[in-house]
Design a protein around this motif. Structure first.
Motif, PDB file in Angstrom:
ATOM      1  N   MET A  66       0.848  -1.182   0.000  1.00 45.25           N
ATOM      2  CA  MET A  66       0.000   0.000   0.000  1.00 45.25           C
ATOM      3  C   MET A  66       0.885   1.233   0.000  1.00 45.25           C
ATOM      4  O   MET A  66       1.796   1.356   0.814  1.00 45.25           O
TER       5      MET A  66
ATOM      6  N   GLN B 158      -3.753   7.395   0.385  1.00 44.58           N
ATOM      7  CA  GLN B 158      -3.346   6.027   0.680  1.00 44.58           C
ATOM      8  C   GLN B 158      -4.082   5.097  -0.250  1.00 44.58           C
ATOM      9  O   GLN B 158      -5.303   5.193  -0.369  1.00 44.58           O
ATOM     10  N   SER B 159      -3.339   4.207  -0.943  1.00 40.63           N
ATOM     11  CA  SER B 159      -4.006   3.324  -1.899  1.00 40.63           C
ATOM     12  C   SER B 159      -3.121   2.153  -2.300  1.00 40.63           C
ATOM     13  O   SER B 159      -1.896   2.245  -2.283  1.00 40.63           O
ATOM     14  N   GLU B 160      -3.767   1.077  -2.701  1.00 38.52           N
ATOM     15  CA  GLU B 160      -3.085  -0.060  -3.307  1.00 38.52           C
ATOM     16  C   GLU B 160      -3.227  -0.011  -4.828  1.00 38.52           C
ATOM     17  O   GLU B 160      -2.745  -0.896  -5.524  1.00 38.52           O
TER      18      GLU B 160
END
Length: 94
Positions: free
Chosen positions: A1, A13-15
């Protein structure tokens, strides 16, 4: 992430980030919009198109034009349309 922080606050925030030219581009739904103020600044990239900017406002401090995105990218950069990238002291970790 992947996570972007500045002034001790998580900005995004991210995948699902896209990495282009070493920069992490975060999906628009992954940013904490409360910290982003539209800027009048624009720059042009030969293959991505015209970039728009945000000034970050966190805990009483501002970081001018520290985030950018392409609202109408050229065809080769369509995968980062409206995705947000950072610089100017914003820490991005994956």
């Amino acid at each position: 992430m992947a996570k972007a922080t500045w002034n001790d606050v998580i900005l995004a925030q991210s995948e699902q980030c896209e990495i282009v030219e070493g920069n992490y581009y975060f999906p628009p739904e992954s940013i904490n919009q409360e910290y982003f103020k539209p800027s009048q600044t624009h720059t042009t990239c030969g293959w991505k198109g015209i970039a728009s900017y945000y000034t970050l406002a966190v805990n009483g401090a501002e970081n001018k034009d520290a985030a950018w995105y392409y609202p109408q990218p050229k065809p080769k950069a369509e995968n980062i349309k409206n995705y947000v990238a950072f610089w100017r002291g914003v820490k991005v970790e994956s």
